[in-house]
Scaffold this active site. Structure first.
Site, PDB file in Angstrom:
ATOM      1  CD  GLU A 161     -19.938  -4.671  25.414  1.00 28.11           C
ATOM      2  OE1 GLU A 161     -21.093  -4.983  26.028  1.00 28.11           O
ATOM      3  OE2 GLU A 161     -20.156  -3.494  24.423  1.00 28.11           O
ATOM      4  CG  HIS A 174      -1.791  -1.025   1.445  1.00 23.03           C
ATOM      5  ND1 HIS A 174      -1.468  -2.414   1.635  1.00 23.03           N
ATOM      6  CD2 HIS A 174      -3.079  -1.301   1.209  1.00 23.03           C
ATOM      7  CE1 HIS A 174      -2.493  -3.119   1.561  1.00 23.03           C
ATOM      8  NE2 HIS A 174      -3.685  -2.513   1.111  1.00 23.03           N
ATOM      9  CG  HIS A 225      -6.009   2.353  -0.563  1.00 21.01           C
ATOM     10  ND1 HIS A 225      -5.712   2.927   0.453  1.00 21.01           N
ATOM     11  CD2 HIS A 225      -6.031   0.986  -0.441  1.00 21.01           C
ATOM     12  CE1 HIS A 225      -6.092   2.171   1.688  1.00 21.01           C
ATOM     13  NE2 HIS A 225      -6.156   0.889   1.054  1.00 21.01           N
ATOM     14  CG  HIS A 284     -29.288 -10.701  26.798  1.00 18.66           C
ATOM     15  ND1 HIS A 284     -29.864  -9.871  25.889  1.00 18.66           N
ATOM     16  CD2 HIS A 284     -28.491  -9.493  27.727  1.00 18.66           C
ATOM     17  CE1 HIS A 284     -29.601  -8.630  25.907  1.00 18.66           C
ATOM     18  NE2 HIS A 284     -28.857  -8.374  27.012  1.00 18.66           N
TER      19      HIS A 284
END
Length: 657
Positions: free
Chosen positions: A409, A27, A260, A471
């Site tokens: 999280e 890259h 890129h 859950h």
């Protein structure tokens, strides 16, 4: 810009072109655009010693946009790290020191594995937290722990949702020694940035309690230098330096997505080097003047700083001998000199959820482990991650051991990686097991980076109950077990939970997930550390001659023992095996494995209130759940899925008869 700076940056860019062209892969876009940023950082600010790449008090640098790795490898080569020119020529080749994306513990000078966009920012946040924590954890700790954390990201990193979790956390924690460079080149792989992104990035950082600085011209070394100087003066905020660069600078295709992720090729590469950079030399050429620049700046500064640090640490050791010894012993993440076998007097006949047992174990171990730091994603009261009487880690109390991660999280798990990458701390993070999905890329990164991260995943089955299928974990355990270099432990009672904590803290290069129950589980006769350390063991032996093996984990072990008694009444003699950890079991020798499983595969059944995926390696038959759960009180849900001793007894009978 000085002529010497121009020559050095031209050299860096030319090497990046050569490295990527030779590999026919890489890259170049960001590598060429960001070259002045890293040149300025390395030659004027970054403090590290290439002769001692693991030096504890060095500045940390994370290339969050890991696809620009060619630039980092070129900088490390010029800065005196153990990366030879031949290593640059072997970029992206098998077994080379210069892989496609930076890898920690593989390439000298690489402070973090990076590439999955956004994770580097969050890891840098964890590093900055660790620096502040350690400085406050020891008496006069700031005298021997005092450095900056730098990170370079691009537009892609900031589009990942993880980045905002990390940015928000860093601002809230006032991590003033964290400095983020944002390469704002306005281009992504698919085209111009405005195809997918139009937010006011500066306002976003300001709203998240960051300082925001801007460099209009990414070629302006003096402006970049001044921005870094200003960022270092911050007393209560991290700093984002927005640097406007041109992707693929020098290429005929500069400023477009075409540079890129594809090599420039020989013709365009020569155009950039000769026509734009004024660098007319053979490939992989480094002028002696450029080597001298790095020798006289980065290398000399780092060597001097290291020598001063050694002197300061010697003085510190005289004043604070116990503290300095502890510091030296704990820097490499090993707890060998501090880790006791903590086993309280377990009460026979008692019943405790393994999440509660985990909380007790954590607090008991903490009394002997001064560097244990952690918390949960806003569920400390449910996952039992809080240290009793402990202080929260805040800007006012950096000595605190309880980290309030908030409902972040993914950032929590990535920042834990950063804390461990920094060294000196042992850490744990917690949430409900089903939300391991939010953390999976970071867990994978910990395993890949050989970090002893600890994850406390409670509410481990359909016994979650009323919260229902959203859950109740089903496939999460299979996912965790599929990650290489990962220990997954599902203890069956309080004794196994203490042993699981000991195993997790003993590890130094492997992450561990503790899978914990919400419901109470009986203390079982025969459970314990010896068996858990081996991953699987006979917890309830057959009376005379074994006819069948029942293999269970966690809450299902007691169910299996109950079924064993029922089967014996029917003159069917079976063995119950507790198997808290597949991975630990696989580390045992063949003789031990055969002593546990003395019957063929066809005469074994796995029992687990989760997906049966993967259990075929140990048993032909399975009692599991391969659908989603249901919402109702836990006992009703368990009854609906027929996870009873009676049903298990019936299954074994049918198999045998």
């Amino acid at each position: 810009m000085k002529k010497t700076d121009e020559l050095a940056i031209a050299t860096i860019r030319s090497l990046c072109i050569d490295v990527i062209n030779k590999a026919k892969s890489g890259h170049p876009g960001m590598a060429l655009g960001s070259a002045p940023i890293l040149y300025t950082l390395f030659t004027r600010h970054l403090v590290a010693n290439p002769e001692k790449p693991e030096w504890w008090n060095r500045d940390r640098f994370v290339l969050s946009a890991g696809h620009a790795s060619a630039l980092l490898y070129v900088m490390l080569h010029l800065s005196g790290y153990g990366i030879a020119m031949d290593d640059l020529k072997n970029f992206r080749q098998i077994d080379s020191l210069t892989p496609g994306h930076p890898e920690y513990r593989y390439t000298p000078g690489v402070d973090a594995t990076s590439g999955p966009l956004g994770q580097g920012i969050a890891q840098a946040v964890g590093m900055a937290m660790a620096e502040q924590s350690l400085a406050a954890m020891y008496v006069d700790g700031h005298k021997v722990m005092n450095h900056y954390t730098y990170v370079l990201c691009g537009d892609g990193c900031l589009q990942e949702g993880l980045s905002q979790e990390a940015i928000s956390l860093a601002g809230h924690q006032k991590l003033n020694k964290l400095i983020l460079f944002y390469d704002a080149n306005q281009v992504t792989l698919d085209g111009a940035l405005d195809l997918s992104f139009s937010e006011e990035v500066k306002n976003r950082f300001t709203a998240s309690e960051w300082n925001v600085l801007e460099v209009p011209d990414g070629q302006d070394v003096e402006a970049i230098d001044n921005a870094i100087k200003q960022a270092k003066k911050s007393k209560d905020k991290p700093t984002m330096i927005m640097v406007h660069t041109i992707i693929g600078y020098g290429s005929a295709k500069q400023g477009t997505s075409k540079v890129h992720g594809s090599p420039l090729g020989e013709e365009d590469g020569k155009h950039a080097k000769v026509e734009v950079y004024g660098f007319d030399h053979e490939d992989f050429y480094v002028p002696e003047e450029v080597r001298k620049i790095f020798q006289d700046t980065f290398i000399k500064r780092g060597q001097k700083a290291y020598q001063e640090y050694e002197k300061n640490f010697a003085e510190y050791s005289k004043k604070h001998f116990v503290e300095s010894e502890r510091m030296k012993n704990l820097v490499d993440l090993s707890l060998d000199k501090y880790l006791p076998n903590v086993y309280p007097d377990f009460v026979s006949g008692s019943a405790t959820s393994t999440r509660v047992a985990s909380g007790k174990a954590l607090n008991d171990y903490m009394l002997n482990l001064p560097n244990l730091v952690g918390g949960s994603a806003d569920v400390a009261g449910s996952v039992m991650t809080k240290l009793d009487g402990g202080v929260d880690f805040t800007p006012a109390h950096r000595e605190g051991h309880n980290v309030n991660w908030g409902i972040r999280e993914f950032a929590m798990a990535c920042a834990q990686n950063g804390m461990l990458l920094h060294g000196g701390l042992r850490t744990y993070v917690g949430c409900f097991c089903v939300f391991a999905d939010y953390m999976k890329p970071a867990i994978r990164m910990a395993a890949l980076s050989h970090l002893p991260a600890i994850y406390l995943f409670s509410h481990d089955s359909i016994a979650v109950g009323e919260d229902g299928p959203t859950h109740q974990p089903i496939e999460q355990l299979a996912m965790l077990r599929s990650i290489p270099n990962m220990h997954v432990i599902r203890p069956c009672d309080e004794r196994e939970t203490y042993a699981a904590w000991h195993a997790a803290l003993k590890a130094t290069r492997t992450p561990t997930a503790l899978i914990l129950s919400r419901q109470n589980l009986p203390l079982l006769e025969g459970s314990g550390a010896d068996g858990l350390d081996k991953g699987a063991y006979i917890i309830s032996k057959e009376k005379k001659e074994n006819q069948f093996d029942i293999i269970a984990t966690g809450s299902e072990v007691s169910l299996a023992i109950e079924a064993q008694k029922m089967l014996l009444e029917k003159n069917i003699d079976v063995r119950v095996i507790s198997m808290p950890s597949w991975e630990l079991f696989e580390e045992q020798d063949a003789a031990y494995k055969e002593s546990v499983f003395d019957l063929p595969w066809e005469k074994r059944i796995s029992v687990e209130m989760l997906s049966t995926f993967g259990w075929d390696r140990y048993a032909k038959h399975h009692m599991g759940i391969d659908t989603f759960g249901a919402s109702a009180p836990a006992k009703e849900v368990i009854k609906k899925f027929d996870f009873t001793a009676e049903h298990l007894t019936q299954i074994v009978e049918e198999i045998l008869h």
